[in-house]
Scaffold this motif. Sequence first.
Motif, PDB file in Angstrom:
ATOM      1  N   VAL A  96       0.739  -0.903  -0.123  1.00 60.95           N
ATOM      2  CA  VAL A  96      -0.051   0.080  -0.851  1.00 60.95           C
ATOM      3  C   VAL A  96       0.786   1.676   0.013  1.00 60.95           C
ATOM      4  CG1 VAL A  96      -2.107   1.736   1.139  1.00 60.95           C
ATOM      5  CG2 VAL A  96      -1.739  -1.047   1.503  1.00 60.95           C
ATOM      6  N   ASN A  97       0.933   1.707  -0.825  1.00 58.59           N
ATOM      7  CA  ASN A  97       1.943   3.033  -1.150  1.00 58.59           C
ATOM      8  C   ASN A  97       2.921   3.110  -1.189  1.00 58.59           C
ATOM      9  OD1 ASN A  97      -0.726   4.876  -1.591  1.00 58.59           O
ATOM     10  ND2 ASN A  97      -0.453   6.075   0.677  1.00 58.59           N
ATOM     11  N   ILE A  98       3.338   2.331  -2.238  1.00 53.73           N
ATOM     12  CA  ILE A  98       4.926   1.715  -2.178  1.00 53.73           C
ATOM     13  C   ILE A  98       5.299   2.217  -3.758  1.00 53.73           C
ATOM     14  CG2 ILE A  98       6.945   0.076  -2.093  1.00 53.73           C
ATOM     15  CD1 ILE A  98       5.586   0.444   1.016  1.00 53.73           C
ATOM     16  N   ASN A  99       6.042   2.934  -3.587  1.00 50.89           N
ATOM     17  CA  ASN A  99       6.926   3.554  -4.741  1.00 50.89           C
ATOM     18  C   ASN A  99       7.928   2.740  -5.681  1.00 50.89           C
ATOM     19  OD1 ASN A  99       5.704   6.249  -3.890  1.00 50.89           O
ATOM     20  ND2 ASN A  99       7.866   6.692  -3.479  1.00 50.89           N
ATOM     21  N   THR A 100       8.254   1.886  -5.228  1.00 54.41           N
ATOM     22  CA  THR A 100       8.797   0.089  -5.404  1.00 54.41           C
ATOM     23  C   THR A 100       8.491   0.036  -7.440  1.00 54.41           C
ATOM     24  OG1 THR A 100       9.424  -0.560  -3.788  1.00 54.41           O
ATOM     25  CG2 THR A 100      10.073  -1.468  -5.591  1.00 54.41           C
ATOM     26  N   PHE A 101       6.814   0.398  -7.132  1.00 51.89           N
ATOM     27  CA  PHE A 101       6.562  -1.346  -8.320  1.00 51.89           C
ATOM     28  C   PHE A 101       6.172   0.237  -9.729  1.00 51.89           C
ATOM     29  CE2 PHE A 101       5.754  -3.769  -5.447  1.00 51.89           C
ATOM     30  CZ  PHE A 101       6.867  -4.513  -5.298  1.00 51.89           C
ATOM     31  N   TRP A 102       6.352   1.546  -9.370  1.00 55.46           N
ATOM     32  CA  TRP A 102       5.396   2.342 -10.330  1.00 55.46           C
ATOM     33  C   TRP A 102       6.848   3.308 -10.474  1.00 55.46           C
ATOM     34  CZ3 TRP A 102       5.615   7.632 -10.112  1.00 55.46           C
ATOM     35  CH2 TRP A 102       5.717   8.165  -8.570  1.00 55.46           C
ATOM     36  N   THR A 103       7.622   3.363  -9.776  1.00 51.93           N
ATOM     37  CA  THR A 103       9.125   4.158  -9.860  1.00 51.93           C
ATOM     38  C   THR A 103       9.937   3.896 -10.982  1.00 51.93           C
ATOM     39  OG1 THR A 103       9.803   4.204  -7.969  1.00 51.93           O
ATOM     40  CG2 THR A 103       8.776   6.035  -8.126  1.00 51.93           C
ATOM     41  N   GLY A 104      10.372   2.653 -11.121  1.00 50.62           N
ATOM     42  CA  GLY A 104      11.493   2.028 -12.087  1.00 50.62           C
ATOM     43  C   GLY A 104      10.571   0.148 -12.821  1.00 50.62           C
ATOM     44  N   LEU A 117       5.826 -16.550  -3.887  1.00 47.15           N
ATOM     45  CA  LEU A 117       4.370 -16.175  -3.725  1.00 47.15           C
ATOM     46  C   LEU A 117       4.013 -17.765  -4.358  1.00 47.15           C
ATOM     47  CD1 LEU A 117       2.992 -13.026  -5.191  1.00 47.15           C
ATOM     48  CD2 LEU A 117       2.343 -14.113  -3.516  1.00 47.15           C
ATOM     49  N   ARG A 118       3.312 -18.443  -3.880  1.00 43.84           N
ATOM     50  CA  ARG A 118       2.250 -19.461  -5.050  1.00 43.84           C
ATOM     51  C   ARG A 118       2.151 -19.193  -6.102  1.00 43.84           C
ATOM     52  NH1 ARG A 118      -0.495 -20.784   0.644  1.00 43.84           N
ATOM     53  NH2 ARG A 118       0.876 -21.003   1.615  1.00 43.84           N
ATOM     54  N   PRO A 119       2.170 -21.015  -7.067  1.00 45.95           N
ATOM     55  CA  PRO A 119       1.867 -20.452  -8.702  1.00 45.95           C
ATOM     56  C   PRO A 119       0.195 -19.983  -8.413  1.00 45.95           C
ATOM     57  CG  PRO A 119       3.167 -22.325  -8.571  1.00 45.95           C
ATOM     58  CD  PRO A 119       2.993 -21.514  -7.102  1.00 45.95           C
ATOM     59  N   ASP A 120      -0.067 -18.573  -8.860  1.00 44.18           N
ATOM     60  CA  ASP A 120      -0.986 -17.963  -9.095  1.00 44.18           C
ATOM     61  C   ASP A 120      -1.645 -17.599  -7.825  1.00 44.18           C
ATOM     62  OD1 ASP A 120      -3.618 -18.141 -10.511  1.00 44.18           O
ATOM     63  OD2 ASP A 120      -4.797 -19.027  -9.399  1.00 44.18           O
ATOM     64  N   GLY A 121      -0.357 -17.163  -6.629  1.00 41.41           N
ATOM     65  CA  GLY A 121      -0.717 -16.426  -5.935  1.00 41.41           C
ATOM     66  C   GLY A 121      -1.067 -15.028  -6.658  1.00 41.41           C
ATOM     67  N   LEU A 122      -1.200 -14.207  -6.055  1.00 39.53           N
ATOM     68  CA  LEU A 122      -2.147 -12.878  -5.765  1.00 39.53           C
ATOM     69  C   LEU A 122      -0.915 -11.669  -5.085  1.00 39.53           C
ATOM     70  CD1 LEU A 122      -4.994 -11.068  -6.999  1.00 39.53           C
ATOM     71  CD2 LEU A 122      -4.855 -10.884  -4.118  1.00 39.53           C
ATOM     72  N   LEU A 123      -0.440 -10.631  -6.235  1.00 41.91           N
ATOM     73  CA  LEU A 123      -0.050  -9.358  -5.771  1.00 41.91           C
ATOM     74  C   LEU A 123      -1.335  -8.145  -5.858  1.00 41.91           C
ATOM     75  CD1 LEU A 123       2.202  -7.600  -4.741  1.00 41.91           C
ATOM     76  CD2 LEU A 123       3.194  -7.148  -7.034  1.00 41.91           C
ATOM     77  N   LEU A 124      -1.633  -7.725  -4.733  1.00 42.57           N
ATOM     78  CA  LEU A 124      -2.462  -6.166  -4.837  1.00 42.57           C
ATOM     79  C   LEU A 124      -1.821  -4.783  -4.230  1.00 42.57           C
ATOM     80  CD1 LEU A 124      -4.943  -4.884  -4.105  1.00 42.57           C
ATOM     81  CD2 LEU A 124      -5.048  -5.538  -2.154  1.00 42.57           C
ATOM     82  N   LEU A 125      -1.181  -4.210  -4.972  1.00 44.28           N
ATOM     83  CA  LEU A 125      -0.989  -2.523  -4.808  1.00 44.28           C
ATOM     84  C   LEU A 125      -1.831  -1.659  -5.066  1.00 44.28           C
ATOM     85  CD1 LEU A 125       2.100  -3.269  -7.971  1.00 44.28           C
ATOM     86  CD2 LEU A 125       2.121  -3.919  -5.797  1.00 44.28           C
ATOM     87  N   GLY A 139       2.347   3.700 -14.302  1.00 44.94           N
ATOM     88  CA  GLY A 139       4.053   2.672 -14.029  1.00 44.94           C
ATOM     89  C   GLY A 139       4.069   1.866 -12.940  1.00 44.94           C
ATOM     90  N   ALA A 140       3.116   1.477 -12.881  1.00 49.29           N
ATOM     91  CA  ALA A 140       2.923  -0.056 -12.053  1.00 49.29           C
ATOM     92  C   ALA A 140       2.292  -1.441 -12.777  1.00 49.29           C
ATOM     93  CB  ALA A 140       2.378   0.114 -10.471  1.00 49.29           C
TER      94      ALA A 140
END
Length: 168
Positions: A96-104, A117-125, A139-140
């Motif tokens: 939540v509100n992490i710059n890492t994924f959209w600034t580069g 993450l497990r296969p088919d694991g979920l990432l939520l930004l 950006g993300a």
Amino acid sequence: MPAAVPARIGWALELLDLQPDDEVLEIGCGSGAAMELACRALDGGHITGIDRSATAVARASARLGAELAAGTADLRTAPLASLEAPASSFGKALAVNINTFWTGPAHAELQVLRRVLRPDGLLLLVYETPGRPDRQLNGAAASLRAHGLEPEILHGPGPRLGALTVRF
Ligand SMILES: C[S@@+](CC[C@H](N)C(=O)[O-])C[C@H]1O[C@@H](n2cnc3c(N)ncnc32)[C@H](O)[C@@H]1O
């Protein structure tokens, strides 16, 4: 009186749709507000919070005394790119509100997530910004697509909230 839950955190927990036995990673847990709420939904599951700031982890540790003692939560001071955890440790990850994924391109971070993450694991930004979070979402999304992933962009309740979900 308990502190109000920030809108971004309430929405993130809603989107995460936690199940009691979920194994969850929070990236950039800050003072642990989302982790505290997540623990209420877990019964047999677990949440690991990481933050590269030792100050943030100390704050989260103070907030989460009971959850840490019960073994529902644990905390680590680490940047995501150097997270050490066994493969397939988590079914869900949130940031939540992490710059890492959209600034580069976040190559190192996404490689770590592909492993833990497990296969088919979920990432939520989730992003909450002073204006519309278009730069963050676009950006993300570009970083995730460059990694061969297919994110879905969600627009939040209110114009200042946006999110991406992606299955690994
Ligand atoms: C803006 S704060 C958000 C904290 C919390 N998620 C919230 O929404 O209240 C960003 C936090 O993420 C941490 N952080 C940023 N990038 C990180 C990374 N790549 N790995 C681990 N922690 C990170 C920072 O140290 C900071 O505590």
